[in-house]
Design an enzyme around this catalytic site. Sequence first.
Site, PDB file in Angstrom:
ATOM      1  N   HIS A 135      30.296  42.963  40.866  1.00 43.63           N
ATOM      2  CA  HIS A 135      31.196  42.428  39.842  1.00 43.63           C
ATOM      3  C   HIS A 135      32.622  42.931  40.060  1.00 43.63           C
ATOM      4  CE1 HIS A 135      32.221  41.020  35.708  1.00 43.63           C
ATOM      5  NE2 HIS A 135      33.058  42.045  35.772  1.00 43.63           N
ATOM      6  N   GLU A 136      32.765  44.218  40.320  1.00 39.77           N
ATOM      7  CA  GLU A 136      34.099  44.784  40.528  1.00 39.77           C
ATOM      8  C   GLU A 136      34.736  44.246  41.811  1.00 39.77           C
ATOM      9  OE1 GLU A 136      35.801  46.386  38.361  1.00 39.77           O
ATOM     10  OE2 GLU A 136      34.135  46.492  36.947  1.00 39.77           O
ATOM     11  N   HIS A 139      36.324  40.938  41.208  1.00 44.77           N
ATOM     12  CA  HIS A 139      37.639  40.973  40.570  1.00 44.77           C
ATOM     13  C   HIS A 139      38.753  41.035  41.633  1.00 44.77           C
ATOM     14  CE1 HIS A 139      36.756  40.943  36.359  1.00 44.77           C
ATOM     15  NE2 HIS A 139      36.079  42.084  36.350  1.00 44.77           N
ATOM     16  N   GLU A 191      36.200  37.092  33.855  1.00 49.30           N
ATOM     17  CA  GLU A 191      34.918  37.784  33.769  1.00 49.30           C
ATOM     18  C   GLU A 191      33.771  36.861  34.193  1.00 49.30           C
ATOM     19  OE1 GLU A 191      34.520  40.767  33.602  1.00 49.30           O
ATOM     20  OE2 GLU A 191      35.947  41.753  32.284  1.00 49.30           O
TER      21      GLU A 191
END
Length: 274
Positions: A135-136, A139, A191
């Site tokens: 997930h990071e 980003h 997100e």
Amino acid sequence: MQRILSMVLGLALSLGLATGCATTKRMNVGRTAAALLISDQQEEQLGKQVKTELETKEKIKYVEDPAVLEYVRSVSTPILQAANRDRANVKWKVSVIDDPKMVNAFATPGGYLYVYTGLLLAAENEAELAGVMGHEAAHVVGRHSAQAMMLQYGEQAVIEAALGKNANTVAQLAAGLAGTGAGLAFSRGNETEADELGARYTSAAGYDPRGLVTFFQKLAAKEGQTPGVLKWLSTHPPSADRVNHLNGFISKNGLTGTNVGADRLAPIKQRLRK
């Protein structure tokens, strides 16, 4: 030209924030605008300056245990390789911050990925750890940090920070990321994209892409019981709609995986507890 691009970026992100279900086209507009305003080289400079600020002003302490570092990097490597298929020029740098009370991870422009020991201790299996890191990484791939910084601090302030002319913006960002202030505020559209891309990356690495879902659910169940510890949850609120969307995305795209290396996390936790 820059003012027009900023308006495009702001419109794309505000639409994502307002709807919570931004389309791929809309998210790509924000990504393209960020790329035009801040180059890869400037993102790298921002990440490097934030790292220096974290080390000198925020006094973060890195884990030096080779076994822990090797473990975290072995989990992250296949995930980051998958991420590089979407953004090939990112040169990832992975660090482990020694803070067992901080259940958190974050990534800054330029591919600087930070994992707290509190996250390692909170994860029940390797798939959950991989889900957070995926997930990071997403980003960074989506240029979400650059987008959020421009909305929070202003286009000119971010560009000057990248050029080393605005230490205040870098200091504010580092303070937030270190947990002493407000971190970057990603839109719901950002997100959603990070959830989807992260699921793809963790699945490509062989991990169960629902690891992020189970981690969300675990932290949500503990909310209120351990205040001040669940930093990652506070900046990535797992609403029911968000969890349902991610589960649906995983099923629709046939993403699979297993809890690869489950037996490797337990001894790492033991080392950290000592």
